[in-house]
Structure formats: structure tokens, C-alpha cells
Design a protein around this motif. Structure first.
Motif, PDB file in Angstrom:
ATOM      1  N   GLY A   1      -9.720 -10.924  -5.869  1.00  0.00           N
ATOM      2  CA  GLY A   1      -9.496 -12.001  -4.894  1.00  0.00           C
ATOM      3  C   GLY A   1     -10.817 -12.584  -4.484  1.00  0.00           C
ATOM      4  O   GLY A   1     -11.876 -12.109  -4.900  1.00  0.00           O
ATOM      5  N   PRO A   2     -10.778 -13.648  -3.664  1.00  0.00           N
ATOM      6  CA  PRO A   2     -12.042 -14.270  -3.260  1.00  0.00           C
ATOM      7  C   PRO A   2     -12.936 -13.283  -2.514  1.00  0.00           C
ATOM      8  O   PRO A   2     -12.456 -12.514  -1.680  1.00  0.00           O
ATOM      9  CB  PRO A   2     -11.611 -15.420  -2.343  1.00  0.00           C
ATOM     10  CG  PRO A   2     -10.155 -15.280  -2.112  1.00  0.00           C
ATOM     11  CD  PRO A   2      -9.602 -14.296  -3.089  1.00  0.00           C
ATOM     12  N   MET A   3     -14.213 -13.289  -2.846  1.00  0.00           N
ATOM     13  CA  MET A   3     -15.157 -12.385  -2.165  1.00  0.00           C
ATOM     14  C   MET A   3     -15.623 -13.055  -0.886  1.00  0.00           C
ATOM     15  O   MET A   3     -16.705 -13.644  -0.821  1.00  0.00           O
ATOM     16  CB  MET A   3     -16.327 -12.057  -3.091  1.00  0.00           C
ATOM     17  CG  MET A   3     -15.943 -11.111  -4.205  1.00  0.00           C
ATOM     18  SD  MET A   3     -17.380 -10.637  -5.159  1.00  0.00           S
ATOM     19  CE  MET A   3     -16.752  -9.256  -6.096  1.00  0.00           C
TER      20      MET A   3
ATOM     21  N   VAL B   1      -9.483  -2.587   0.174  1.00  0.00           N
ATOM     22  CA  VAL B   1      -9.523  -3.971   0.693  1.00  0.00           C
ATOM     23  C   VAL B   1     -10.896  -4.607   0.453  1.00  0.00           C
ATOM     24  O   VAL B   1     -11.885  -3.910   0.220  1.00  0.00           O
ATOM     25  CB  VAL B   1      -9.239  -4.007   2.221  1.00  0.00           C
ATOM     26  CG1 VAL B   1      -7.879  -3.428   2.553  1.00  0.00           C
ATOM     27  CG2 VAL B   1     -10.330  -3.277   3.014  1.00  0.00           C
ATOM     28  N   GLY B   2     -10.939  -5.927   0.520  1.00  0.00           N
ATOM     29  CA  GLY B   2     -12.211  -6.658   0.509  1.00  0.00           C
ATOM     30  C   GLY B   2     -12.755  -6.902  -0.883  1.00  0.00           C
ATOM     31  O   GLY B   2     -12.006  -6.998  -1.866  1.00  0.00           O
ATOM     32  N   ASP B   3     -14.081  -6.973  -0.975  1.00  0.00           N
ATOM     33  CA  ASP B   3     -14.729  -7.331  -2.239  1.00  0.00           C
ATOM     34  C   ASP B   3     -14.475  -6.326  -3.358  1.00  0.00           C
ATOM     35  O   ASP B   3     -14.642  -6.659  -4.532  1.00  0.00           O
ATOM     36  CB  ASP B   3     -16.257  -7.419  -2.039  1.00  0.00           C
ATOM     37  CG  ASP B   3     -16.685  -8.719  -1.373  1.00  0.00           C
ATOM     38  OD1 ASP B   3     -15.809  -9.476  -0.895  1.00  0.00           O
ATOM     39  OD2 ASP B   3     -17.906  -8.982  -1.323  1.00  0.00           O
ATOM     40  N   VAL B   4     -14.103  -5.102  -3.000  1.00  0.00           N
ATOM     41  CA  VAL B   4     -13.915  -4.078  -4.030  1.00  0.00           C
ATOM     42  C   VAL B   4     -12.564  -4.238  -4.742  1.00  0.00           C
ATOM     43  O   VAL B   4     -12.294  -3.564  -5.725  1.00  0.00           O
ATOM     44  CB  VAL B   4     -14.103  -2.654  -3.420  1.00  0.00           C
ATOM     45  CG1 VAL B   4     -12.868  -2.197  -2.643  1.00  0.00           C
ATOM     46  CG2 VAL B   4     -14.492  -1.648  -4.485  1.00  0.00           C
ATOM     47  N   VAL B   5     -11.725  -5.145  -4.238  1.00  0.00           N
ATOM     48  CA  VAL B   5     -10.476  -5.467  -4.938  1.00  0.00           C
ATOM     49  C   VAL B   5     -10.495  -6.948  -5.316  1.00  0.00           C
ATOM     50  O   VAL B   5     -11.288  -7.728  -4.780  1.00  0.00           O
ATOM     51  CB  VAL B   5      -9.204  -5.135  -4.102  1.00  0.00           C
ATOM     52  CG1 VAL B   5      -9.217  -3.691  -3.659  1.00  0.00           C
ATOM     53  CG2 VAL B   5      -9.052  -6.059  -2.907  1.00  0.00           C
TER      54      VAL B   5
END
Ligand code: FAD
Ligand code: NAI
Length: 475
Positions: free
Chosen positions: A326-328, A320-324
């Protein structure tokens, strides 16, 4: 001996710590591993957001805005000040105290929710659907086993080739948040979110700020009309924004930095500055996870590859999150964290990417949700647009801040709100109403019929909704 958990979360930023809390709430025996330390060597939970992102940047934005108000706008209210000064060390100490309150708050939340915290670096030893094994390297080495692993290791700043961060003259977001004295001249590469927010902080405090942006358009992801209005305001404040540049070389020594670049007209230029912030985006962080060894798939840009439910290539391993992709954004990471914990519990967690709001905390603030005019035109979608300027809003006049507008876009046939775009005072707070409306698939008329408090900035949103049907009452 290994310690057994139902869920182990690697990373204690907004994605990870929220996932851990939600998993614990759902009855899972949950652990969270985070390696961040503060300047005293103590754990610093909260990730990029809390330590070197959202929270400290907003603390400095507030301090510097107070300084700007006192220096340039208090006089309009009849408030006189002499010998106005800024104590940068105190401002930075206040910021650090705000950060620490948040770090400690998360530790408290872990205790309250019975999440076991491990301070150190987490790495996969074995990924096996029957039970994953994670090594934690901290003050001592521990081994954890888990039925489910949630990877939330976040992102790190992207460096410009040939201009490594030294955090003394060439600064990432980290160094930009702790410049010890106001530099006379500050260069910023990249006019994205960090460049504008951090450029604004140091400009308000007295630095001469020049921004160099590769793209020929300003804030390309923002609705064009809103971006134009923001560009006008920032330029008037004194931010020098150069678009369409190509950086050729960056050299630095103790006295400062020289940036050689070609401007939009193709002319060779040099920017000499005391400090340089490089804010050209961020890259996913999978350092030290041992992803390769266990076959955790990354995509071609280094993000952990996931499906729409944040499932990775390994069974019972989620990311989940920045490591995937999508918007950071911190709130996107949080929503994914909650959704994954709920999936693990057999529920139907879901993130609606169409209603994830964006906010740029400059003055004026910029906020939006949904689609902008360029996107609707490109998609060939028929829409009606309505906007209302803060100039015609009583509360904005009383505040002394009438820059900008609220703009609403609604489907031409159904009147469903497709996007709301705001530049102006408290846009960060105003956008919440638009997010709620869009989440309930409201029409512009629905919003226009809702009673809004007077005088309030939110009346501009109601009026923008009325403007969609060309029937504003106050403009
Ligand atoms: P992160 O917050 O990056 O957390 C990851 C954590 O994992 C870190 O603590 C890291 O130390 C830890 N970690 C990594 N690898 C390991 C490992 N192997 N073992 C143990 N621990 C590990 N977003 C907003 O929504 N609003 C804002 O106002 C905003 N402002 C920002 C300002 C700046 C200057 C920056 C840089 C970012 C800002 N963001 C903002 C973006 C926001 O910070 C990120 O989107 C958010 O932090 C992502 O959360 P995350 O949990 O995915 O990762
Ligand atoms: P960004 O993606 O917002 O902006 C980067 C900018 O740099 C772009 O305009 C890009 O065109 C430009 N650029 C790229 N390479 C360049 C080059 N070689 N020369 C000149 N310009 C170049 O990235 P930023 O500002 O680093 O922030 C990273 C992320 O952190 C944001 O995208 C956002 O997700 C998050 N963030 C969110 C905030 C918020 O929500 N308020 C605040 C700060 C960061």
C-alpha cells in the motif's frame, strides 16, 4: 521472568504508536517496542516519519521557503532586505528541536494512555496462538508475552546497486536532511516525492540541483495535467529535471560524486556533483524480527503478507504501515494501526484506500485523492472534468501565489466525485475538503452548493465543482 501483555506492538512509528494508543484506549494492557535513538542515545519515538521523514523534511521545507520568499518575493510587498543569509547550522538545529518535540510528545502520549514503552529491538521468540513471545534487546534483555502482536517495523531506503549510502556524499533521506552546508551542486536520483521535496529544499538555499529520473514521464502517478503544471513550475524555479535516463555507474571520493548515465536520447552523459541524494523508493523493513524462524510469511517483495484486515499468516499477529503493501504514507499507517486495534477489540476497523490523500510538499504543493484522468480513461469510466485556476482566485492573488489549479473529476451519470487533483498554494490543506466529500460520497453539485468563505483558496475547490457542470462564476 516474562512480562505479560494483551497487545505488543513492535515499532513506534505512526503505524505502531497509534496502534498502541488505540489498543490502550480500548482497554488492552499494551506495550510498544521501538529501537530508534537520537544523537544523544535517547529513545526517539515516532519512526521514520518523526526522525528522518515527514516532520524534519517539512521543517526544512518551511525554513527554505522562508528564505526563498525573503530573497525573491518580499520585495513585491515593498519589504527591502539587505545582506540576506542562511545559517544552515541554525536551520538544522531548529529542525532537530521540532523532531524532539514530536519524540517527547509521543512519550507523553504513551504515559497518558498507559502504554508501556520498551526501548530496544523486538524479535519473535515464539509465535503461538495461545501466547506469543517477544524478546526485547535494549539496555537489558526482557521477554514479553502477548495475546496479540502488531508488527509496524516500517521501511528503509532502497540503495542503488553500486552506490551504497555513506551519508556524507551519497545520501539517503537521512543524510539529505542534515547536509551541513549548502552544496554548490546537488544530484538527485529519482524524481519521486523525496527527490522533489529535498531537491527543492537545497535549491531554494542556493544549490544547483540536477534530478535524474529513469521513467520517461514526470510524476507518473499524478494526474497528467497537474504533473505538467508542476513540471513547468519546478523547471522555472531552476530544478533541472532529466527524464528517461539510465544510470550506468556512480563513483565518489571526498571531493564529490560522478554519475555516469545515458540520457533519453541514448547519449552518454556524466553528472559531477558535490553531494548525491538517492531517492528511488523504499523497501519494507523486517530486519532482526526473526520472522522466518516463526513462519511469518513475507511476499515476493519482502512485505509482510497480510489480508485486507492486516492479518498476517500467524494467528493474532497483525502488520501495518510501510512494512505491508500500500502507499508508504504516515496517515495510511495510522489508519491501519487504528483499524487493527479495533479488530482486536471485536470492532470493524476499516481503511478506505480510495480516500487516502497524497501530498507533495513542494512549492507549488501537489495534492490529490481518488482517481486521475488517466485511470478513469483506462477503466472506460465516463466522467466530467472541471477545473479552476488559482489565477482567478482573489485570495491567491492577495497571497501573490497564483500558480496552478484545482481539478475535479465526477461520474458522468451520478455526478459522484471520483477524484480531486490540486497543484498550487496550500494544496496540502485544501485536499482535506475533497477527502471529506469523497468519504461521504458527495456529488460535485453537493460541493458546489456549499458556502465557502471569501476570500479563501477553498473557493477554487467550489469553483472546480461548479466547473464540472460548466458553470463557474468567477472564470
Ligand atoms: P516507520 O515510521 O518506519 O517506523 C518504524 C519504527 O520501527 C522505527 O522507529 C524503527 O526504528 C522501528 N523498528 C523497526 N524494526 C524494529 C524492531 N525489530 N524492534 C524495535 N523497533 C523496530 N509520509 C507522509 O504521509 N507524509 C509526509 O510528508 C512524508 N514525508 C516523508 C519524508 C521522507 C524523507 C520519508 C523518508 C518518508 C516520508 N513519509 C511521509 C513516509 C512516512 O514516513 C512513512 O510512511 C511512515 O513513517 C511509515 O510509518 P510506519 O509506522 O509504518 O514505519
Ligand atoms: P518514490 O517512489 O516516490 O520515487 C522514486 C522515483 O525514483 C520514481 O520516480 C522512480 O521511477 C525513480 N527511480 C527508481 N529507480 C531509479 C533509477 N535506477 N534511476 C533513476 N530513477 C529511478 O520514492 P521516494 O521519493 O524514494 O520516496 C519513498 C516513499 O516515501 C514515497 O513513495 C512516499 O510513499 C514516501 N514519502 C512521502 C512523502 C509525502 O507524503 N509528502 C514525502 C517523502 C516520501
Amino acid at each position: 521472568m516474562s512480562k505479560a501483555f494483551d497487545v505488543v506492538v513492535i515499532g513506534g512509528g505512526p503505524g505502531g504508536y497509534i496502534a498502541a494508543i488505540r489498543a490502550a484506549q480500548l482497554g488492552f494492557n499494551t506495550a510498544c517496542i521501538d529501537e530508534a535513538v537520537n544523537d544523544k542515545g535517547a529513545p526517539a519515538l515516532g519512526g521514520t516519519c518523526t526522525n528522518v521523514g515527514c516532520i524534519p523534511s517539512k521543517a526544512l521545507l518551511q525554513s527554505s521557503e522562508n528564505f526563498e520568499q525573503a530573497g525573491h518575493h518580499f520585495a513585491d510587498h515593498g519589504i527591502g532586505l539587505t545582506n540576506l543569509s542562511i545559517d544552515v547550522a541554525k536551520m538544522l538545529a531548529r529542525k532537530s528541536a521540532v523532531v524532539k518535540q514530536n519524540n517527547d510528545g509521543i512519550l507523553y502520549l504513551f504515559k497518558k494512555n498507559k502504554v508501556t514503552f520498551f526501548h530496544g529491538r523486538g524479535a519473535f521468540v515464539k509465535a503461538d496462538a495461545a501466547g506469543h513471545e517477544i524478546a526485547v534487546t535494549g539496555a537489558k534483555l526482557e521477554t514479553l508475552t502477548a495475546k496479540h502482536v502488531i508488527v509496524a517495523t516500517g521501511s528503509i531506503p532502497r540503495a542503488l546497486p553500486g552506490a551504497d549510502f555513506d551519508e556524507a556524499t551519497i545520501l539517503s533521506n537521512d543524510g539529505a536532511l542534515r547536509i551541513p552546508a549548502v552544496p554548490k551542486t546537488l544530484g538527485v536520483i529519482g524524481s519521486g516525492v523525496i527527490g522533489l521535496e529535498m531537491g527543492s529544499v537545497w535549491r531554494r538555499l542556493g544549490a544547483d540541483v540536477t534530478v535524474l529520473e529513469a521513467l520517461p514521464v514526470f510524476l507518473g502517478a499524478v494526474d497528467e495535467q497537474i504533473a505538467k503544471e508542476a513540471h513547468k513550475a519546478f523547471t522555472k524555479q531552476g530544478l533541472k529535471i532529466n527524464l528517461g535516463v539510465k544510470i550506468s555507474a556512480v563513483t565518489s571520493d571526498k571531493s564529490g560524486v560522478n554519475v555516469a548515465y545515458t540520457d533519453a536520447a541514448g547519449k552518454a552523459q556524466t553528472l559531477a556533483c558535490e553531494k548525491l541524494i538517492v531517492s528511488i523508493g523504499r523497501v519494507p523493513n523486517t530486519n532482526g524480527l526473526n520472522a522466518d524462524a516463526v513462519g511469518l510469511k513475507l511476499d515476493e517483495r519482502g512485505f509482510i503478507a497480510v489480508d485486507a484486515d492486516c492479518k498476517t499468516s500467524l494467528q493474532n499477529v497483525w502488520a501495518v504501515g510501510d512494512v505491508v503493501l500500500g502507499p508508504m504514507l504516515a496517515h495510511k499507517a495510522e489508519e491501519e494501526g487504528v483499524a487493527v486495534a479495533e479488530h482486536i477489540a471485536g470492532q470493524h476497523g476499516h481503511v478506505d484506500f480510495n480516500t487516502v490523500p497524497w501530498v507533495i510538499y513542494t512549492a507549488p504543493e501537489i495534492a490529490w485523492v481518488g482517481q486521475n484522468e488517466q485511470q478513469l480513461k483506462a477503466a472506460g469510466r465516463a466522467y466530467n472534468a472541471g477545473s479552476f485556476p488559482f489565477m482567478a482566485n482573489g485570495r491567491a492573488r492577495a497571497l501573490g501565489d497564483t500558480t496552478g489549479m484545482v481539478k475535479m473529476l465526477a461520474d458522468a451519470k451520478t455526478d459522484e466525485i471520483l477524484g480531486v487533483h490540486i497543484v498550487g498554494p496550500m494544496a496540502s490543506e485544501l485536499i482535506a475538503e475533497a477527502v471529506v466529500a469523497m468519504s461521504f460520497r458527495a456529488s460535485a453539485e453537493d460541493l458546489a452548493r456549499i458556502c465557502h468563505a471569501h476570500p479563501s483558496l477553498s473557493e477554487a475547490t467550489k469553483e472546480a465543482a461548479l466547473a464540472v457542470d460548466k458553470r463557474t462564476l468567477n472564470f
